[in-house]
Scaffold this active site. Structure first.
Site, PDB file in Angstrom:
ATOM      1  N   LYS A  28      -4.576   1.543  10.985  1.00  0.00           N
ATOM      2  CA  LYS A  28      -3.536   0.816  10.257  1.00  0.00           C
ATOM      3  C   LYS A  28      -3.289  -0.556  10.889  1.00  0.00           C
ATOM      4  O   LYS A  28      -3.198  -1.573  10.185  1.00  0.00           O
ATOM      5  CB  LYS A  28      -2.239   1.635  10.211  1.00  0.00           C
ATOM      6  CG  LYS A  28      -2.366   2.877   9.339  1.00  0.00           C
ATOM      7  CD  LYS A  28      -1.041   3.534   9.101  1.00  0.00           C
ATOM      8  CE  LYS A  28      -1.200   4.776   8.234  1.00  0.00           C
ATOM      9  NZ  LYS A  28      -1.693   4.473   6.889  1.00  0.00           N
ATOM     10  N   GLY A  36       1.304   8.416   1.617  1.00  0.00           N
ATOM     11  CA  GLY A  36       2.100   9.241   2.519  1.00  0.00           C
ATOM     12  C   GLY A  36       3.197  10.003   1.809  1.00  0.00           C
ATOM     13  O   GLY A  36       3.134  10.293   0.608  1.00  0.00           O
ATOM     14  N   LYS A  85       0.869  -1.180   0.000  1.00  0.00           N
ATOM     15  CA  LYS A  85       0.000   0.000   0.000  1.00  0.00           C
ATOM     16  C   LYS A  85       0.902   1.225   0.000  1.00  0.00           C
ATOM     17  O   LYS A  85       1.695   1.452   0.911  1.00  0.00           O
ATOM     18  CB  LYS A  85      -0.928   0.006   1.212  1.00  0.00           C
ATOM     19  CG  LYS A  85      -1.944   1.159   1.157  1.00  0.00           C
ATOM     20  CD  LYS A  85      -1.404   2.407   1.819  1.00  0.00           C
ATOM     21  CE  LYS A  85      -2.328   3.594   1.627  1.00  0.00           C
ATOM     22  NZ  LYS A  85      -1.951   4.737   2.495  1.00  0.00           N
ATOM     23  N   ASP A 145      -5.826   1.732   2.830  1.00  0.00           N
ATOM     24  CA  ASP A 145      -5.291   0.713   3.742  1.00  0.00           C
ATOM     25  C   ASP A 145      -6.255  -0.472   3.823  1.00  0.00           C
ATOM     26  O   ASP A 145      -5.846  -1.636   3.761  1.00  0.00           O
ATOM     27  CB  ASP A 145      -5.090   1.291   5.145  1.00  0.00           C
ATOM     28  CG  ASP A 145      -3.938   2.267   5.224  1.00  0.00           C
ATOM     29  OD1 ASP A 145      -3.096   2.266   4.310  1.00  0.00           O
ATOM     30  OD2 ASP A 145      -3.875   3.031   6.205  1.00  0.00           O
TER      31      ASP A 145
END
Length: 284
Positions: A242, A33, A30, A183
């Site tokens: 997460k 960010g 994934k 996520d």
């Protein structure tokens, strides 16, 4: 930085058992960010993915695109609004999300992988009815909760030598398009693909015993430890969803999951192919 021949040899020997472990296995990454907005880090991620693919590891790249969505909303005069960390998505916003994620961001990543001599194909959750969803909460608008993942088109891509690059939008039974948390989507895709590993690239070093001290990283967490760590406040804030995604993936059969620091160049290779790793591993 110059690395002598002996050091290079040691690095390759250290990687050997991991290459054997992951050969012909699926690894879901994934991607989001800071690693997605910093150009040097972006190039490093693309290099990692192509290299792993060439080494016989079946990499599936699932991506977000929050900054790009924010920028496009700003251009159209719409304010980004979040409810409990999730983007409020009205009818106009979901059109922008679909355009940005499945269009610009997805195709830019495919192009970059191809520039590094990889073979990539851009997909979204609408392709092949890959991600089926329903409304998560009316207060969030067109934000979806996954009801099913159909991995056939992902498998077909891998079997034909392509790196699938997946943007996370889904469709309801009535054709409604939903924005899906990346996520969550990566975890469900990893489970359906029976992946050997799910890797979440983040903007922190991993799970920290003391959130203000990066030297207190916890290297390994068992699923059974998670409730205690939440109760102690060690798993808190943005780390909760997460970790929950990782736990869900492990419970659905993914061998192990990792939360790693995407700010470190080549952190994917460090995690997969070295003894030290690059973050926190969640295992059964």
């Amino acid at each position: 930085m110059h690395i002598d021949l002996e050091t290079r040899t040691k690095v390759m020997i250290e990687a050997l058992p991991y290459l054997q472990e992951y050969n012909n296995q699926v690894v879901v990454v994934k991607y989001g960010g800071n690693a997605m907005t910093n150009e040097a880090l972006k190039q490093a991620v693309m290099e990692d993915v192509v290299l792993l693919s060439l080494l016989g590891i079946k990499v599936v790249l699932v991506h977000g695109g929050g900054p790009e969505i924010n920028a496009m909303l700003a251009k159209t005069g719409k304010e980004s609004k979040f409810v409990n960390g999730l983007r409020y998505t009205d009818e106009e916003t979901i059109d922008i999300v679909q355009m940005v994620l499945a269009g610009k961001v997805n195709k830019d990543l495919v192009s970059m992988l191809e520039m590094h001599n990889g073979s990539a194909v851009g997909l979204c959750g609408l392709d092949g009815n890959m991600i089926e969803a329903e409304m998560l909460n009316p207060e969030l608008g067109f934000v979806g909760e996954i009801t099913a993942v159909n991995p056939k088109i992902i498998r077909n891509s891998l079997d034909n030598g392509y790196i699938p690059v997946i943007s996370t939008i889904g469709r309801g039974k009535d054709g409604t398009v939903y924005n899906i948390n990346a996520d969550t989507a990566a975890a469900r895709i990893a489970a359906e693909m029976k992946a050997a590993n799910l890797i979440l690239l983040t903007d922190i070093k991993g799970l920290l015993e003391d959130k203000d001290d990066e030297n207190t990283i916890i290297r390994t967490v068992g699923v059974s430890e998670v409730p205690y760590l939440k109760k102690q406040g060690i798993i808190s804030g943005g780390m909760i969803p997460k970790i929950d995604c990782c736990v869900e993936a492990v419970r659905r059969g993914v061998r192990k999951t990792n939360i790693i620091d995407g700010r470190i160049p080549h952190s994917i290779l460090i995690e997969l192919l070295t003894d030290t790793g690059a973050g926190t591993m969640i295992i059964a």
